[in-house]
Motif scaffolding. Structure first.
Motif, PDB file in Angstrom:
ATOM      1  N   SER A 166       0.855  -1.193   0.000  1.00  0.00           N
ATOM      2  CA  SER A 166       0.000   0.000   0.000  1.00  0.00           C
ATOM      3  C   SER A 166       0.888   1.239   0.000  1.00  0.00           C
ATOM      4  CB  SER A 166      -0.930   0.010   1.219  1.00  0.00           C
ATOM      5  OG  SER A 166      -0.168  -0.029   2.421  1.00  0.00           O
ATOM      6  N   PHE A 167       0.298   2.368  -0.397  1.00  0.00           N
ATOM      7  CA  PHE A 167       1.043   3.619  -0.396  1.00  0.00           C
ATOM      8  C   PHE A 167       1.390   4.032   1.037  1.00  0.00           C
ATOM      9  CE2 PHE A 167      -1.395   4.545  -4.430  1.00  0.00           C
ATOM     10  CZ  PHE A 167      -0.292   4.633  -5.268  1.00  0.00           C
ATOM     11  N   PRO A 168       2.579   4.547   1.269  1.00  0.00           N
ATOM     12  CA  PRO A 168       2.859   5.199   2.559  1.00  0.00           C
ATOM     13  C   PRO A 168       1.955   6.415   2.735  1.00  0.00           C
ATOM     14  CG  PRO A 168       4.893   4.810   1.314  1.00  0.00           C
ATOM     15  CD  PRO A 168       3.754   4.545   0.376  1.00  0.00           C
ATOM     16  N   MET A 282      -6.202   4.528  -0.247  1.00  0.00           N
ATOM     17  CA  MET A 282      -5.740   3.860   0.962  1.00  0.00           C
ATOM     18  C   MET A 282      -6.133   2.386   1.004  1.00  0.00           C
ATOM     19  SD  MET A 282      -6.846   7.097   3.363  1.00  0.00           S
ATOM     20  CE  MET A 282      -6.843   6.231   4.927  1.00  0.00           C
ATOM     21  N   TYR A 283      -7.347   2.082   0.512  1.00  0.00           N
ATOM     22  CA  TYR A 283      -7.889   0.742   0.718  1.00  0.00           C
ATOM     23  C   TYR A 283      -8.285   0.006  -0.568  1.00  0.00           C
ATOM     24  CZ  TYR A 283      -8.117   2.659   5.415  1.00  0.00           C
ATOM     25  OH  TYR A 283      -7.797   3.245   6.613  1.00  0.00           O
ATOM     26  N   GLY A 284      -8.100   0.641  -1.726  1.00  0.00           N
ATOM     27  CA  GLY A 284      -8.273  -0.081  -2.978  1.00  0.00           C
ATOM     28  C   GLY A 284      -9.611   0.051  -3.656  1.00  0.00           C
ATOM     29  N   LYS A 285     -10.617   0.594  -2.984  1.00  0.00           N
ATOM     30  CA  LYS A 285     -11.920   0.783  -3.614  1.00  0.00           C
ATOM     31  C   LYS A 285     -12.724   1.806  -2.831  1.00  0.00           C
ATOM     32  CE  LYS A 285     -13.559  -3.557  -1.510  1.00  0.00           C
ATOM     33  NZ  LYS A 285     -14.230  -4.844  -1.793  1.00  0.00           N
ATOM     34  N   SER A 286     -13.812   2.253  -3.437  1.00  0.00           N
ATOM     35  CA  SER A 286     -14.682   3.244  -2.807  1.00  0.00           C
ATOM     36  C   SER A 286     -15.172   2.743  -1.449  1.00  0.00           C
ATOM     37  CB  SER A 286     -15.887   3.509  -3.722  1.00  0.00           C
ATOM     38  OG  SER A 286     -16.955   4.091  -3.010  1.00  0.00           O
ATOM     39  N   PRO A 287     -15.377   3.642  -0.502  1.00  0.00           N
ATOM     40  CA  PRO A 287     -15.893   3.206   0.807  1.00  0.00           C
ATOM     41  C   PRO A 287     -17.241   2.510   0.706  1.00  0.00           C
ATOM     42  CG  PRO A 287     -15.993   5.605   0.578  1.00  0.00           C
ATOM     43  CD  PRO A 287     -15.158   5.099  -0.539  1.00  0.00           C
ATOM     44  N   THR A 313     -10.093  -3.522   8.881  1.00  0.00           N
ATOM     45  CA  THR A 313      -9.370  -3.841  10.120  1.00  0.00           C
ATOM     46  C   THR A 313      -8.259  -4.855   9.913  1.00  0.00           C
ATOM     47  OG1 THR A 313     -11.014  -5.551  10.621  1.00  0.00           O
ATOM     48  CG2 THR A 313     -11.384  -3.364  11.565  1.00  0.00           C
ATOM     49  N   GLU A 314      -8.149  -5.413   8.685  1.00  0.00           N
ATOM     50  CA  GLU A 314      -7.129  -6.426   8.463  1.00  0.00           C
ATOM     51  C   GLU A 314      -5.735  -5.813   8.528  1.00  0.00           C
ATOM     52  OE1 GLU A 314      -8.706  -5.247   4.303  1.00  0.00           O
ATOM     53  OE2 GLU A 314      -9.503  -5.629   6.320  1.00  0.00           O
ATOM     54  N   ALA A 315      -4.746  -6.682   8.717  1.00  0.00           N
ATOM     55  CA  ALA A 315      -3.350  -6.257   8.807  1.00  0.00           C
ATOM     56  C   ALA A 315      -2.936  -5.550   7.520  1.00  0.00           C
ATOM     57  CB  ALA A 315      -2.442  -7.467   9.057  1.00  0.00           C
ATOM     58  N   GLY A 316      -2.140  -4.511   7.664  1.00  0.00           N
ATOM     59  CA  GLY A 316      -1.639  -3.794   6.494  1.00  0.00           C
ATOM     60  C   GLY A 316      -2.547  -2.671   6.035  1.00  0.00           C
ATOM     61  N   SER A 317      -3.693  -2.488   6.713  1.00  0.00           N
ATOM     62  CA  SER A 317      -4.627  -1.447   6.291  1.00  0.00           C
ATOM     63  C   SER A 317      -4.637  -0.272   7.264  1.00  0.00           C
ATOM     64  CB  SER A 317      -6.043  -2.023   6.159  1.00  0.00           C
ATOM     65  OG  SER A 317      -6.494  -2.495   7.414  1.00  0.00           O
ATOM     66  N   SER A 318      -3.584  -0.158   8.036  1.00  0.00           N
ATOM     67  CA  SER A 318      -3.543   0.858   9.082  1.00  0.00           C
ATOM     68  C   SER A 318      -3.038   2.195   8.538  1.00  0.00           C
ATOM     69  CB  SER A 318      -2.643   0.395  10.226  1.00  0.00           C
ATOM     70  OG  SER A 318      -2.550   1.386  11.219  1.00  0.00           O
ATOM     71  N   ASP A 321      -5.475   8.019  12.194  1.00  0.00           N
ATOM     72  CA  ASP A 321      -6.854   8.484  12.381  1.00  0.00           C
ATOM     73  C   ASP A 321      -7.098   9.826  11.708  1.00  0.00           C
ATOM     74  OD1 ASP A 321      -7.592   6.245  13.789  1.00  0.00           O
ATOM     75  OD2 ASP A 321      -7.283   7.151  15.771  1.00  0.00           O
ATOM     76  N   SER A 322      -6.056  10.636  11.577  1.00  0.00           N
ATOM     77  CA  SER A 322      -6.229  11.955  10.966  1.00  0.00           C
ATOM     78  C   SER A 322      -6.678  11.849   9.515  1.00  0.00           C
ATOM     79  CB  SER A 322      -4.922  12.751  11.061  1.00  0.00           C
ATOM     80  OG  SER A 322      -3.849  12.022  10.487  1.00  0.00           O
ATOM     81  N   LEU A 323      -6.229  10.806   8.806  1.00  0.00           N
ATOM     82  CA  LEU A 323      -6.676  10.611   7.426  1.00  0.00           C
ATOM     83  C   LEU A 323      -8.123  10.144   7.387  1.00  0.00           C
ATOM     84  CD1 LEU A 323      -3.653  10.970   6.687  1.00  0.00           C
ATOM     85  CD2 LEU A 323      -4.015   9.235   4.924  1.00  0.00           C
ATOM     86  N   ARG A 324      -8.481   9.292   8.318  1.00  0.00           N
ATOM     87  CA  ARG A 324      -9.867   8.813   8.379  1.00  0.00           C
ATOM     88  C   ARG A 324     -10.820   9.961   8.721  1.00  0.00           C
ATOM     89  NH1 ARG A 324      -9.766   2.707  10.874  1.00  0.00           N
ATOM     90  NH2 ARG A 324      -7.877   1.999   9.822  1.00  0.00           N
TER      91      ARG A 324
END
Length: 357
Positions: A166-168, A282-287, A313-318, A321-324
């Motif tokens: 994933s992107f930094p 961040m997560y690969g698709k629309s929310p 919530t899976e690993a690697g998707s962290s 919170d500021s972006l969320r």
């Protein structure tokens, strides 16, 4: 900005078998087909400009179209000129008066923009052609753009996901900041323009050595005046029908799904799409793809209307919170409280400063 309708100005030369295309005074050789685009029969080609040698003293060499090359056309930013003459050429088959007007509108709108994060239209032509079978008159449009072969943001994100990457955070913000810059240019017109199609598929990405990725917003087929005054149910339904045809469902603002009979629509429809695009980076698709996965029986409309975002919530998707919180701020269901592009840019600049150190 008008288009030429003379068949002499843009000619797809299949007779000689050379695979050359004339777009007004400029000649291009087809290198290969890059893919299909938009309506059936429309394609994008990788082309190389054919520039004639300089004219000799007696004027016999290099005479005719293409002598000067696209690089000498007035009004083109030098940064958009290819050093090796390679460009992308979109060929659009037009089979109705309505489609013809849409293409003319795209040309008129995109020709007004000049910004490093908006894909420029370098040259264009529309010609009349006869149908092969019934002899009816249709049209073909040729639209010339700079080429970016690293693909779209959607392509890059998908490839990274396949590698479990994933992107930094800082890369996400740098790309997003550029998308915002291009959109600000559109929103700064008086009256402002809305893109109406902000999504990862419409963001080109170019990798640069020791520099952040270059992000360029493209595809102005649906772009137009952002502000619409709705004062009747008929006008509201007309807007909804237009949005159904021109705006991608998973990135479409709630007010374009269900428009009140008394409403003032503005450029903040793009801000909703921006929020969805940041999430997709961040997560690969629309929310709202995620919402549909977990909400069997609910319609996409109802999920978007509620704007209840579920974060992976899976690993690697962290991500912080500021972006969320940033995404949630953009995905306000009531457009009147949704931020404007200037607000978004101020905030993303603060986040870039924070995560650059």
């Amino acid at each position: 900005m008008g288009c030429s309708f003379s068949g002499l100005n843009a000619l797809y030369d299949t007779v000689g078998g050379g695979g050359d295309i004339w777009v007004n005074d400029y000649r291009f050789r087809v290198v290969r087909k890059l893919g299909d685009a938009g309506p059936a029969g429309s394609s994008v080609f990788l082309v190389k400009e054919v520039v004639a040698p300089a004219a000799s003293a007696d004027g016999t060499a290099g005479a005719g179209p293409g002598t000067s090359g696209i690089a000498r056309k007035k009004g083109i930013d030098p940064s958009h000129i290819s050093a090796d003459g390679i460009y992308a050429l979109k060929k659009v088959l037009i089979q109705s008066d309505q489609h013809l007007e849409l293409v003319r509108q795209e040309i008129r709108v995109s020709s007004q923009f000049s910004h490093p994060n908006l894909l420029p239209l370098l040259e264009h032509a529309i010609i009349a052609v006869k149908g092969v079978q019934d002899g009816t008159q249709n049209h073909e449009a040729y639209l010339l753009f700079p080429v970016h072969l690293d693909g779209t943001l959607q392509d890059v994100t998908k490839t990274m996901q396949e590698k479990n990457e994933s992107f930094p955070t800082i890369t996400v913000l740098q790309i997003f900041r550029q998308i915002c810059a291009g959109l600000k240019h559109m929103h700064s017109f008086d009256p402002p323009y809305a893109h109406n199609g902000v999504k990862p598929d419409n963001v080109l990405i170019s990798h640069r050595k020791e520099q952040p990725h270059l992000a360029i917003l493209m595809d102005f087929e649906s772009a137009g005046p952002a502000r619409r005054t709705i004062r009747s149910q008929a006008e509201a339904l007309q807007l909804q029908e237009w949005a159904l045809e021109h705006c991608s469902a998973h990135y479409r603002a709630p007010e374009l799904w269900e428009c009140p009979s008394h409403a003032d629509i503005d450029e903040r429809t793009d801000i909703w799409s921006l929020g969805c695009t940041l999430y997709a980076m961040m997560y690969g698709k629309s929310p709202f793809d995620y919402e549909l996965d977990e909400s069997a029986g609910e319609s996409l409309h109802s999920v978007i209307k509620s704007a209840q975002i579920k974060w992976p919530t899976e690993a690697g998707s962290s991500y912080p919170d500021s972006l969320r919180q940033f995404i949630t701020w953009m995905l306000q269901t009531h457009p009147a409280v949704r931020p404007h592009i200037d607000d978004i840019i101020i905030h993303v600049d603060k986040l870039i400063t924070k995560y650059s150190t």
